[in-house]
Each structure stands twice: as structure tokens, then as C-alpha cells.
Scaffold this motif. Structure first.
Motif, mmCIF file in Angstrom:
data_model
loop_
_atom_site.group_PDB
_atom_site.id
_atom_site.type_symbol
_atom_site.label_atom_id
_atom_site.label_comp_id
_atom_site.label_asym_id
_atom_site.label_seq_id
_atom_site.Cartn_x
_atom_site.Cartn_y
_atom_site.Cartn_z
ATOM 1 N N SER A 22 0.832 -1.203 0.000
ATOM 2 C CA SER A 22 0.000 0.000 0.000
ATOM 3 C C SER A 22 0.869 1.256 0.000
ATOM 4 O O SER A 22 0.508 2.272 -0.596
ATOM 5 N N MET A 23 2.017 1.170 0.674
ATOM 6 C CA MET A 23 2.949 2.300 0.663
ATOM 7 C C MET A 23 3.521 2.527 -0.732
ATOM 8 O O MET A 23 3.668 3.667 -1.190
ATOM 9 N N ILE A 24 3.839 1.431 -1.403
ATOM 10 C CA ILE A 24 4.362 1.549 -2.772
ATOM 11 C C ILE A 24 3.302 2.157 -3.687
ATOM 12 O O ILE A 24 3.592 3.042 -4.502
ATOM 13 N N ILE A 25 2.065 1.692 -3.538
ATOM 14 C CA ILE A 25 0.980 2.241 -4.347
ATOM 15 C C ILE A 25 0.733 3.705 -3.988
ATOM 16 O O ILE A 25 0.465 4.534 -4.867
ATOM 17 N N ALA A 26 0.844 4.025 -2.675
ATOM 18 C CA ALA A 26 0.681 5.426 -2.253
ATOM 19 C C ALA A 26 1.748 6.307 -2.888
ATOM 20 O O ALA A 26 1.484 7.456 -3.274
ATOM 21 N N ARG A 27 2.952 5.767 -3.005
ATOM 22 C CA ARG A 27 4.027 6.516 -3.667
ATOM 23 C C ARG A 27 3.704 6.721 -5.143
ATOM 24 O O ARG A 27 3.966 7.785 -5.709
#
Length: 455
Positions: free
Chosen positions: A259-264
Motif C-alpha cells: 500500500s505504501m508503494i501504491i501510495a508513492r
């Protein structure tokens, strides 16, 4: 508060009496997060983006706390079902010891490395970055209460006492409702603290919940009187708890990391996109947090009956749960697809953020039924002591989101392609986990019937 007898009596009312307080607890946790978003949204969309980025690490902390919470919940329920109270107390003791070690480790990581942890998201504004760092420092200082509430929740649920979980969360919600506006905007002796105020209100509300759990544990007579926190725990108990909790925790933390990667990736569309996803996620939580609460009840119900060797009660309990969750998920599907704009405007008023949030909710609406089936079936897997199948499916399914998001967002779909990658993966996971559990349940029932014939 009296515990519920999960081993005897009619299944539907028994499961309902256990599940409804837990589902109510999940709805209150959803309200808890929504109230934060409503007040933060009144500050600015930048403030929502800051909380959305830093809040990912609170999510990771909750995933880490899943190891002792879920592992002990299942093992304690198995021991209670088998009538072995001393063993149940040993698993509870292990949960607190394991939680203390994990909490100290993750708190230190977040406090020491808060700057690079927030820098990972590459936020577009220096002010948003500073607010996110401050929010992370404050909430990390309260991880003690995060772990305590998680472990107490698992243990009380394992004993069939879900009412105390509901009541303590209700008090925490009220505390948060009072503290949020006081600490965010300032009133009387309280200075205006904006994002830091929201973080502090969250920590204090969790502290209140922890104290209530502790007081309830001191009055409880079936499990906690036999838990000796200052005695040495056994290595085999650590291994047994970790065997159940670790796969689920890895899945949760892997999901958080992705989710952090997608948020980035989403940050490439601006801070408004991050804010919209944060708001949309909070609204969507009316579905997945309720399903997760119901899965927790299914977990405890199946775990006790598994320990007591009651396969037919397990079968009926699971299908009762599935029917109830299908009805609920149909309702949430309609809400997200038909009424996304008024839901978004409850939290934030900026037109560009609302437009993105509406698109997010509509696309997520199509996956709600299968997402609920996945979550409920995962809880059933865990109750039988088989956490690996849903964990494997969850990790693989969530991993697909990143390449799908990259590919679909490069098409005419743009940012909507990211939302579709999330929705499609949820649909696929639901099909796999639901089908996998039906197969596993049938094998378990066949073995049980064979054993009974041989006896």
C-alpha cells in the motif's frame, strides 16, 4: 460481562451474540478513524495527506501486533474448547511477552528513523512532510497502547466475552470524539496543534481503552487470574503462537508495504490524490472492518469447537456466517456505488479531492461481496489452525496490485487504473480463499466422519 458458551446451544443466536458486539466494535473503530478524518479534513487536504502517509506505519504496527493477538486468540480458544485452562493461561502470558518485545522494537524504529520513513512517500510539499513526521513520532510513542488493546481484544474474544471489547472501544470512541476538536483546533487550556493534536488524541483514546481492558481483566475469573506476567514463558508456547499469528501478520504487513508503494505511485497525481484515497479508504472501511470483525467472531467460534472436536457445529457455523456476510456486503456495495459523492463530502470539500474520491468508491464497490467472503473465510481458516492458505493467497493477490496499477494507470484510465488494480485483486482473492476453504472444510469433515466410524 458474561462470556458466551460457544460449544452448546443454537448456532445462529450464539454466533450472533458473539459477532454483533465485535462487528459493533469494528464499526466504532471505523467511526473512530472517520472522526479523525472529518476534523483533519476541516484543517486542509494537506493535513489529510500527512495523516494518510504517516498512518501507514500505524497500520504496520497493528499488523505486527497481529502475531501475539491472533496467535493467542486461536490457541487460547483451542485450549478452552479442550477444557485445558492452565494451557490457555500460558498462551495468554506468551502473547503479552511477545507483544512487549515487538512493541519495543517497532517503536524504536519509528522514532529513530521517522525522517527516512516519511521521505519514502516523496510527498510534494515540505509542510506536509513535516506534519507527517510529527504525526508518526506522536503515534509511535503510543504503540504500547496499540499492542495492549490488540492482545486484550484477542484474549477476551477467545473466551467468548466480546461485550467487553465493544464497551471499551465505545468509551475510547467517546474519548476520541471529545479530544479531537480540543487538540486539533485548541480550546481553553488546549493549544491548537493541528495534525499533532489528532495524533495525540488517538494515543490518549487508546490509553483509555487499555486501562478499561486492564480493569476488566482484573475482574475476569476464567482466564486472566491464571496469567502470570512476571513468570517465564515457554519457548514452545512462543512457537505455537507465532505459527498461527506470523503468517497473518506477514500478510498484513506485506499488504501495508505494498500500500505504501501504491501510495508513492499515487503521489505522482499530487497530494489531492493521496488525500482522496485516505478519505475513500475510511469510507470503504464500513465494509471491510465489519467483515473483519465478523471474521474474528467466526475465528473464535470455530476455534473453540475445533478444540472440542465438534465438526458439524463448525460446518453450520461457517455457512451461517457466510449467509450473513453476503447480505451485509450487498448493502455496502449499493452504498458505495450509488452514494459516493455525499459520503465524500462528509469528510472534505475540495472539488478535486471529492472527484477523485467518488471514482475510488465506485470502483471499490464492485469488489465488496467477494472481499467479504475472503475476509470471513480467512477467519475460518485461522480458527481451524490453518493460517497459511489465506496468507499465501493474500500476499500473491496483493502483489499483483503493483504491476496491475502500473500497467492500467498508463492507459486512458489514468489514476482510475490504480483503483481498478485494487478492486480486481480483491475479487480474485475472494474467489481463491472462499473456494480453498470450502475444499479444506470438506476434507476436515470427511476425516472426522472416518474417525467416528473407526471408533
Amino acid at each position: 460481562m458474561q462470556k458466551i458458551d460457544l460449544l452448546n446451544g443454537r448456532i445462529t443466536p450464539t454466533l450472533a451474540r458473539l459477532a454483533f458486539p465485535i462487528m459493533g466494535t469494528s464499526l466504532m473503530q471505523m467511526a473512530y478513524n472517520m472522526i479523525d478524518m472529518i476534523w483533519i479534513g476541516r484543517v486542509s487536504a494537506d493535513a489529510v495527506a500527512a495523516v494518510g502517509a504517516a498512518g501507514m506505519y500505524l497500520w504496520l504496527a497493528q499488523g505486527l501486533a497481529t502475531i501475539p493477538r491472533l496467535g493467542a486468540q486461536v490457541k487460547v480458544a483451542h485450549a478452552i474448547g479442550a477444557g485445558d485452562a492452565p494451557l490457555a493461561a500460558r498462551y495468554a502470558q506468551t502473547a503479552f511477552h511477545m507483544g512487549a518485545v515487538l512493541m519495543a522494537f517497532f517503536t524504536a524504529v519509528c522514532l529513530i528513523f521517522h525522517v527516512p520513513l516519511i521521505a519514502f512517500f516523496k510527498l510534494n510539499s515540505a509542510a506536509v512532510t513535516q506534519d507527517a513526521q510529527l504525526y508518526l513520532i506522536v503515534v509511535a510513542s503510543g504503540f504500547l497502547f496499540t499492542f495492549c488493546t490488540q492482545i486484550f481484544t484477542g484474549l477476551f474474544t477467545a473466551t467468548g466475552n466480546s461485550s467487553i471489547v465493544f464497551c471499551s472501544t465505545a468509551v475510547g470512541l467517546v474519548a476520541n470524539m471529545i479530544l479531537d476538536p480540543l487538540m486539533i483546533f485548541g480550546f481553553g487550556p488546549f493549544p491548537r496543534m493541528n495534525v499533532a493534536g489528532a495524533a495525540l488524541a488517538t494515543v490518549l483514546a487508546q490509553a483509555v481503552v487499555s486501562v478499561i481492558f486492564l480493569l476488566a481483566a482484573l475482574r475476569e475469573s476464567h482466564l486472566f487470574p491464571y496469567v502470570h506476567l512476571f513468570s517465564r514463558s515457554h519457548w514452545q508456547d512462543w512457537r505455537a503462537v507465532a505459527k498461527i499469528g506470523l503468517p497473518v501478520s506477514l500478510q498484513s504487513m506485506f499488504f501495508s508495504s505494498l500500500s505504501m508503494i501504491i501510495a508513492r505511485l499515487i503521489a505522482g497525481w499530487g497530494d489531492a490524490a493521496i488525500a482522496a484515497q485516505k478519505v475513500g479508504t475510511q469510507i470503504e472501511s464500513i465494509s471491510y472492518m465489519t467483515a473483519d470483525g465478523f471474521a474474528t467472531a467466526v475465528n473464535a467460534f470455530l476455534a473453540q469447537n475445533y478444540g472440542a472436536n465438534k465438526p458439524e457445529r463448525i460446518r453450520k457455523g461457517y455457512w451461517t456466517a457466510i449467509r450473513l456476510m453476503i447480505v451485509w456486503s450487498i448493502f455496502t456495495t449499493v452504498i458505495l456505488i450509488v452514494f459516493p459523492e455525499p459520503l465524500c463530502r462528509i469528510f472534505i470539500s475540495e472539488p478535486d479531492v471529492v472527484e477523485i474520491g467518488v471514482s475510488y468508491l465506485r470502483i471499490m464497490g464492485y469488489s465488496q461481496i467477494l472481499m467479504s467472503l475472503e475476509i470471513t473465510s480467512s477467519g475460518a481458516f485461522q480458527g481451524l489452525g490453518h493460517p497459511v492458505p489465506p496468507a499465501v493467497s493474500g500476499i500473491v493477490g496483493n502483489l499483483l496490485r503493483v504491476p496491475m496499477a502500473i500497467v492500467l494507470s498508463a492507459t486512458v484510465l489514468g489514476l482510475d487504473g490504480v483503483w481498478w488494480s485494487i478492486s480486481i485483486s480483491s475479487i480474485l482473492k475472494g474467489i481463491v480463499v472462499f473456494g480453498w476453504f470450502i475444499f479444506t472444510l470438506q476434507r476436515y469433515l470427511s476425516r472426522s466422519r472416518q474417525t467416528q466410524r473407526e471408533e
